[in-house]
Design a protein around this motif. Structure first.
Motif, mmCIF file in Angstrom:
data_model
loop_
_atom_site.group_PDB
_atom_site.id
_atom_site.type_symbol
_atom_site.label_atom_id
_atom_site.label_comp_id
_atom_site.label_asym_id
_atom_site.label_seq_id
_atom_site.Cartn_x
_atom_site.Cartn_y
_atom_site.Cartn_z
ATOM 1 N N ILE A 202 0.825 -1.084 0.078
ATOM 2 C CA ILE A 202 0.108 0.052 0.058
ATOM 3 C C ILE A 202 0.867 1.273 -0.040
ATOM 4 O O ILE A 202 1.769 1.321 0.842
ATOM 5 C CB ILE A 202 -0.968 0.027 1.081
ATOM 6 C CG1 ILE A 202 -1.825 -1.247 1.526
ATOM 7 C CG2 ILE A 202 -1.798 1.278 1.218
ATOM 8 C CD1 ILE A 202 -2.540 -1.689 0.353
ATOM 9 N N LEU A 203 0.441 1.986 -0.939
ATOM 10 C CA LEU A 203 1.502 3.375 -1.039
ATOM 11 C C LEU A 203 0.302 4.560 -0.925
ATOM 12 O O LEU A 203 -0.571 4.656 -1.827
ATOM 13 C CB LEU A 203 1.948 3.433 -2.263
ATOM 14 C CG LEU A 203 2.609 4.889 -2.582
ATOM 15 C CD1 LEU A 203 3.750 5.147 -1.706
ATOM 16 C CD2 LEU A 203 3.163 4.822 -4.017
ATOM 17 N N ASP A 204 0.590 5.247 0.287
ATOM 18 C CA ASP A 204 -0.667 6.539 0.369
ATOM 19 C C ASP A 204 -2.131 5.738 0.522
ATOM 20 O O ASP A 204 -2.874 6.506 -0.356
ATOM 21 C CB ASP A 204 -0.409 7.591 -0.302
ATOM 22 C CG ASP A 204 0.762 8.524 0.005
ATOM 23 O OD1 ASP A 204 1.343 8.267 1.381
ATOM 24 O OD2 ASP A 204 1.331 9.094 -0.604
ATOM 25 N N ASN A 205 -2.238 4.862 0.798
ATOM 26 C CA ASN A 205 -3.698 4.164 0.765
ATOM 27 C C ASN A 205 -4.214 3.548 -0.477
ATOM 28 O O ASN A 205 -5.227 3.397 -0.485
ATOM 29 C CB ASN A 205 -4.781 4.970 1.405
ATOM 30 C CG ASN A 205 -4.570 5.378 3.014
ATOM 31 O OD1 ASN A 205 -4.039 4.337 3.649
ATOM 32 N ND2 ASN A 205 -4.941 6.329 3.406
ATOM 33 N N ARG A 206 -3.209 3.561 -1.293
ATOM 34 C CA ARG A 206 -3.433 3.013 -2.705
ATOM 35 C C ARG A 206 -2.908 1.624 -2.621
ATOM 36 O O ARG A 206 -1.747 1.538 -2.477
ATOM 37 C CB ARG A 206 -3.053 3.881 -3.726
ATOM 38 C CG ARG A 206 -3.555 5.414 -3.873
ATOM 39 C CD ARG A 206 -3.264 5.986 -4.929
ATOM 40 N NE ARG A 206 -1.823 5.939 -5.195
ATOM 41 C CZ ARG A 206 -0.690 6.612 -4.922
ATOM 42 N NH1 ARG A 206 -1.104 7.638 -4.040
ATOM 43 N NH2 ARG A 206 0.524 6.635 -5.289
ATOM 44 N N LYS A 207 -3.688 0.535 -3.064
ATOM 45 C CA LYS A 207 -2.915 -0.729 -3.257
ATOM 46 C C LYS A 207 -2.101 -0.716 -4.600
ATOM 47 O O LYS A 207 -2.698 -0.266 -5.661
ATOM 48 C CB LYS A 207 -4.181 -1.957 -3.232
ATOM 49 C CG LYS A 207 -3.499 -3.226 -3.360
ATOM 50 C CD LYS A 207 -4.701 -4.359 -3.189
ATOM 51 C CE LYS A 207 -4.042 -5.588 -3.348
ATOM 52 N NZ LYS A 207 -5.258 -6.668 -3.197
#
Length: 280
Positions: A87-92
């Motif tokens: 997860i990067l900044d709440n993006r999978k």
């Protein structure tokens, strides 16, 4: 977005505030890699959990074949995840993206392009105005000390100079996370030391979030705010070591008792049967 405090007490003020109190930038949950062929399945990375804070410089060390480069490639979207998620900044994450820049041991420069053109490549893809591209290129040429080689081709550069261009090209695109896979592994010791100093200065001045794979414990300690130590295959993160060393670092730091003690600690984790500290 997760908010947490890093494992550094208020009395440990050697690190910048970004590395002491920060948001989680990228994290992995149960990240697993299984290679399958016609005869068997091989577990390469076994349910790894990790958390990298915004503006941190995290290095990953471990024995050969432990999966540290594989883990980096999964973070970069260049290798599929068998199980788990990143997860990067709440993006999978699912595949590569411009939010992550990568620098490899091989310089990966376009041989027919000049230094300037190599750095410009990603900026053109982003369709930035040319005058803005020029400002960015000039900024990073100055940072890496290669302004006078702007019109040179890669074949006219030394190994260290090529790697500087590769780093500048990655940073010029302003990725949210910079991933570096043993970028100085092929350099001679003197050039490697110069590149380590340059990389540390770039991080201090620009504050990118960096995940850096290396087999060199000394390099990891010199560069990092924190080190993930991986076990032999199947790779797992068996320890996270915060680096309580001065923010401003020069090569003579490597001879201090504090530096040597951290290096020995990590070396003993990776080589518990060694009687002497071999430093690698």
């Amino acid at each position: 977005m997760i908010f947490r405090k890093n494992k550094i007490s208020d009395s440990e003020n050697n690190q910048p505030i970004e590395a002491r109190v920060a948001n989680s930038k990228i994290y992995g949950k149960g990240v697993t890699k299984i290679y399958t062929d016609s005869k068997k399945k091989t577990l390469a990375i076994d349910h790894v959990n990790f958390d990298v804070l915004e503006n941190e410089f995290v290095s990953i060390v471990g024995p050969s074949g432990c999966g540290k480069s594989t883990l980096l490639k999964m973070i970069g979207g260049l290798d599929d995840i068998s199980e788990g998620s990143i997860i990067l900044d709440n993006r999978k994450l699912d595949g590569p993206g411009k939010d992550r820049g990568m620098v490899f041991q091989g310089y990966s420069l376009f041989p027919w392009m000049t230094v300037e053109e190599n750095i410009r490549f990603g900026l053109k893809l982003k369709k930035l105005p040319k005058d803005e591209q020029d400002k960015i290129i000039d900024k990073y040429l100055e940072i890496i000390g290669l302004t006078q080689f702007k019109k040179s081709l890669p074949k006219e550069l030394s190994g260290g100079m090529k790697q500087r261009v590769a780093i500048a090209r990655a940073l010029a695109n302003q990725p949210e996370v910079l991933l570096m896979d043993e970028p100085f592994g092929a350099l001679d010791p003197h050039t490697k030391s110069i590149m380590q100093q340059l990389m540390r200065k770039i991080w201090q001045d620009e504050h990118p979030t960096i995940i850096f794979v290396t087999h060199d414990i000394e390099e990891a300690v010199f560069l990092s705010t924190r080190i993930f130590v991986m076990s032999a295959r199947p790779g797992r993160i068996m320890a996270e070591i915060p680096i309580y060393l001065p923010y401003e670092r020069t090569l003579d730091l490597k001879d201090t008792p504090e530096f040597i003690e951290i290096r020995k600690k990590i070396n003993n984790m990776l080589h518990p049967s060694d009687e002497n500290d071999i430093g690698e």
